[in-house]
Design a protein around this motif. Structure first.
Motif, PDB file in Angstrom:
ATOM      1  N   ILE A  62       0.852  -1.171   0.000  1.00  0.00           N
ATOM      2  CA  ILE A  62       0.000   0.000   0.000  1.00  0.00           C
ATOM      3  C   ILE A  62       0.897   1.232   0.000  1.00  0.00           C
ATOM      4  CG2 ILE A  62      -2.349   0.105   0.833  1.00  0.00           C
ATOM      5  CD1 ILE A  62      -1.618  -0.816   3.435  1.00  0.00           C
ATOM      6  N   ASN A  63       0.535   2.190  -0.850  1.00  0.00           N
ATOM      7  CA  ASN A  63       1.339   3.409  -0.895  1.00  0.00           C
ATOM      8  C   ASN A  63       0.863   4.381   0.180  1.00  0.00           C
ATOM      9  OD1 ASN A  63      -0.848   4.962  -1.840  1.00  0.00           O
ATOM     10  ND2 ASN A  63      -0.409   4.423  -3.970  1.00  0.00           N
ATOM     11  N   GLY A  64       1.544   5.488   0.320  1.00  0.00           N
ATOM     12  CA  GLY A  64       1.254   6.456   1.391  1.00  0.00           C
ATOM     13  C   GLY A  64      -0.161   6.991   1.377  1.00  0.00           C
ATOM     14  N   GLN A  68      -3.044   6.332   4.169  1.00  0.00           N
ATOM     15  CA  GLN A  68      -3.715   7.435   4.847  1.00  0.00           C
ATOM     16  C   GLN A  68      -5.236   7.293   4.731  1.00  0.00           C
ATOM     17  OE1 GLN A  68      -2.578  11.355   3.548  1.00  0.00           O
ATOM     18  NE2 GLN A  68      -3.914  12.371   4.996  1.00  0.00           N
ATOM     19  N   GLN A  69      -5.732   6.905   3.558  1.00  0.00           N
ATOM     20  CA  GLN A  69      -7.176   6.709   3.380  1.00  0.00           C
ATOM     21  C   GLN A  69      -7.690   5.599   4.300  1.00  0.00           C
ATOM     22  OE1 GLN A  69      -7.410   5.897  -0.806  1.00  0.00           O
ATOM     23  NE2 GLN A  69      -7.868   8.016  -1.336  1.00  0.00           N
ATOM     24  N   ILE A  70      -6.941   4.524   4.387  1.00  0.00           N
ATOM     25  CA  ILE A  70      -7.340   3.407   5.244  1.00  0.00           C
ATOM     26  C   ILE A  70      -7.343   3.849   6.703  1.00  0.00           C
ATOM     27  CG2 ILE A  70      -6.622   1.137   6.100  1.00  0.00           C
ATOM     28  CD1 ILE A  70      -5.599   0.603   3.212  1.00  0.00           C
ATOM     29  N   GLU A  71      -6.298   4.549   7.118  1.00  0.00           N
ATOM     30  CA  GLU A  71      -6.222   5.016   8.503  1.00  0.00           C
ATOM     31  C   GLU A  71      -7.356   5.985   8.821  1.00  0.00           C
ATOM     32  OE1 GLU A  71      -2.254   6.568   8.880  1.00  0.00           O
ATOM     33  OE2 GLU A  71      -1.366   4.573   9.041  1.00  0.00           O
ATOM     34  N   GLU A  72      -7.673   6.877   7.879  1.00  0.00           N
ATOM     35  CA  GLU A  72      -8.767   7.817   8.086  1.00  0.00           C
ATOM     36  C   GLU A  72     -10.111   7.094   8.180  1.00  0.00           C
ATOM     37  OE1 GLU A  72      -8.362  10.591   4.853  1.00  0.00           O
ATOM     38  OE2 GLU A  72      -6.701  11.657   5.829  1.00  0.00           O
ATOM     39  N   ALA A  73     -10.301   6.067   7.337  1.00  0.00           N
ATOM     40  CA  ALA A  73     -11.546   5.304   7.377  1.00  0.00           C
ATOM     41  C   ALA A  73     -11.686   4.577   8.717  1.00  0.00           C
ATOM     42  CB  ALA A  73     -11.596   4.301   6.220  1.00  0.00           C
ATOM     43  N   PHE A  74     -10.598   3.952   9.176  1.00  0.00           N
ATOM     44  CA  PHE A  74     -10.653   3.270  10.467  1.00  0.00           C
ATOM     45  C   PHE A  74     -10.891   4.264  11.601  1.00  0.00           C
ATOM     46  CE2 PHE A  74      -8.238  -0.435   8.624  1.00  0.00           C
ATOM     47  CZ  PHE A  74      -9.259  -1.339   8.822  1.00  0.00           C
TER      48      PHE A  74
END
Length: 179
Positions: A62-64, A68-74
């Motif tokens: 996974i790129n940066g 970031q999108q995954i972390e924001e969604a979680f």
């Protein structure tokens, strides 16, 4: 064992293409890869590694920005869950407070009835009036308790100071919505 990919119609590692070399840690070609690759020789440089099944999970790169999108969604899901927990806790606190208030009101009413009955037993004048007053008080409290129970069962939130007529109106509205 190392093999060169000849067809992509298999669950190859993410990013694998025809011509790349895959190292199978199990030492043999899995059934899903048979006919879709050819031996590459042990001296070939492996582009991908396929782990022994059940050994460990290989996650895709996974790129940066994806990270970031995954972390924001979680984080959004975590915050939403935390808000819901807080709402439920507040609702539970309100119900507990209402329960205490209702018990206090019933205790006060029971005391009133006991006082009125004591007056009646003492032979004070107007015993029939006292009995009627006690019965009326008891009936009113029982009707209120029934209204509050029905409102809670329907999920209606209300303040204990709300009048009987207004509470009955809210119950009727809720029942009308359900139809």
């Amino acid at each position: 064992m190392k093999a060169r990919i000849t067809q992509l119609k298999a669950p190859w590692p993410s990013g694998a293409v025809v011509g790349q070399v895959v190292h199978f840690e199990a030492g043999s070609v899995p059934a899903w890869a048979v006919g879709k690759c050819e031996p590459a020789g042990e001296d070939a440089q492996a582009d991908h590694v396929v782990a022994v099944p059940g050994d460990h999970l290989t996650l895709p790169e996974i790129n940066g920005s994806q990270r970031q999108q995954i972390e924001e969604a979680f984080e959004a899901l975590r915050e939403s869950a935390q808000r819901r927990i807080e709402e439920v806790e507040r609702a539970a606190d309100l119900l507990a407070q209402e329960n205490v208030q209702l018990r206090d009101r019933l205790a006060a009413s029971d005391q009133l009835v006991a006082d009125l009955q004591a007056k009646l037993s003492a032979g004070s004048t107007g015993g029939d009036d006292v009995t009627k007053q006690a019965d009326a008080e008891r009936a009113q409290l029982e009707a209120r308790a029934k209204l509050e129970t029905e409102a809670r069962e329907l999920g209606i939130q209300f303040h204990p100071n709300i009048g009987d007529a207004k509470l009955a109106e809210k119950i009727a509205e809720k029942k009308g919505e359900a139809k």
